[in-house]
Design an enzyme around this catalytic site. Structure first.
Site: not given
Ligand SMILES: C[S@@+](CC[C@H](N)C(=O)[O-])C[C@H]1O[C@@H](n2cnc3c(N)ncnc32)[C@H](O)[C@@H]1O
Length: 346
Positions: A254
């Site tokens: 999302h």
């Molecule tokens: C909205 S959070 C969701 C965290 C977890 N999955 C949850 O549902 O609680 C989105 C996660 O995606 C990670 N993220 C964003 N861009 C990323 C990337 N390029 N590579 C790895 N992780 C990434 C962020 O650091 C964050 O921890």
């Protein structure tokens, strides 16, 4: 002075005006509960079951304003009143007390601390210009790559909302044939940790940015899961995924436009061996036309402020997975507004 623009002949409307009031007044529950949260009302009620008078003294509030707060909290089922004494409902005990393992309050704090994202002007700008506004940047994760404190607050907030649904789906999905979960964009690792707790034969890796992994490692240590859960630093757009037979994405799709979700689906398909499984955990719209339910549409409004994504329908996520090559794709309602769309690599 403006001239009157109402038609001069009047007609009774076909419906009463409650839906208009409901959408307008619904907005006011939020600040009432946020203020109660920041004033420590819920902890006070938990500790002392106070009367309104006692509550006024403890919180240094006028009777009128205290009454408005507690009435909102009782109307929304977070508190009850009996013999003049206020008490928390089980709902509030589970979600609104910091001592609860499923405390939601860190997410409230994130929203309060970034309240300008949800102002009328910011949301209107985001709609009109198709641009997020959180932190005043286009990509919040670039900020997280650079700012430890924001990363910590965000990751802790995500943990706050993710732990209960994580406990629930991990008991619903049959993971017995899987040995290694990869929680991609796993944040705190709430999902990896709860899945590993629920399925003793499953180990898990949390895959996230360099700055997020130290926070995940604190959570791993906190739950005493260091022997079965670890964190791997990487960028999901660039780096290969560590080996796993179960790929999990929660609140990740999302955050991104359809072409990026399709990319992640294909990347997972390429990395998994035959028999491997993918699961996408989100609030999903209930039909292809995205007509509702309202909380899912509202979650898209939340995403408008924070990124370039939106909520998807189960149909859309099914299409991402099927087009990548996954089969037996099904949607499983798991907890509250959450669903998992899952498929298998043939
Ligand atoms: C909205 S959070 C969701 C965290 C977890 N999955 C949850 O549902 O609680 C989105 C996660 O995606 C990670 N993220 C964003 N861009 C990323 C990337 N390029 N590579 C790895 N992780 C990434 C962020 O650091 C964050 O921890």
């Amino acid at each position: 002075m403006n001239t009157v623009t109402f038609p001069s002949s009047v007609t009774m409307p076909r419906n009463d005006d409650r839906p208009l009031w409901d959408v307008l007044l619904g907005v006011f529950g939020l600040p009432a509960l946020f203020i109660a949260h920041r004033l420590g009302l819920f902890e006070l009620v938990d500790a002392k079951a106070p009367t309104l008078e006692e509550l006024c003294v403890e919180l240094k509030l006028a009777r009128r304003t205290a009454q408005i707060l507690v009435s909102t909290a009782t109307a929304l089922d977070f508190m009850t009143v009996e013999d003049g004494r206020y008490r928390l409902t089980p709902l509030a005990e589970d979600y609104l007390l910091p001592r609860s393992s499923t405390y939601f309050g860190y997410y409230w704090d994130l929203i309060i601390d970034n309240h300008q994202v949800f102002s009328f002007d910011a949301l209107k700008n985001a709609i009109v210009n198709d641009k997020p506004t959180a932190y005043g940047v286009d990509d919040i994760y670039q900020t997280h790559r650079e700012e430890e404190e924001r990363t910590r607050e965000f990751t802790r907030a995500m943990h706050s909302i993710s732990l209960p649904p994580a406990m629930a789906w991990a008991r619903k999905l049959d993971l017995a044939q899987h040995r290694q979960m990869l929680d991609i964009g796993g944040g705190s690792g709430a999902h990896a940790l709860m899945a590993a707790q629920a399925v003793p034969t499953l180990n898990a890796t949390i895959f996230d940015l360099e700055t997020v992994c130290p926070v995940a490692e604190e959570f791993i240590a906190h739950y005493g899961m260091g022997d079965r859960v670890s964190a791997a630093r990487g960028d999901m757009w660039i780096d290969p995924f560590p080996a796993a037979d179960f790929h999990f994405y929660s609140h990740v799709f999302h955050g991104w436009p359809p072409e990026k979700c399709a990319f992640l689906s294909r990347k997972s398909f390429e990395h998994l061996e035959p028999g491997g499984r993918i699961a996408v955990h989100e609030f999903v719209y209930n039909d292809a036309d995205k007509t509702g339910p309202f909380p899912v549409a509202a979650m898209s409004m939340v995403m408008l402020g924070w990124g370039v994504g939106e909520q998807y329908s189960a149909d859309e996520i099914t299409r991402f997975l099927s087009q990548a090559g996954f089969v037996d794709v099904e949607t499983v309602p798991t907890f509250g507004y959450y669903n998992i769309v899952t498929g298998r690599k043939p």
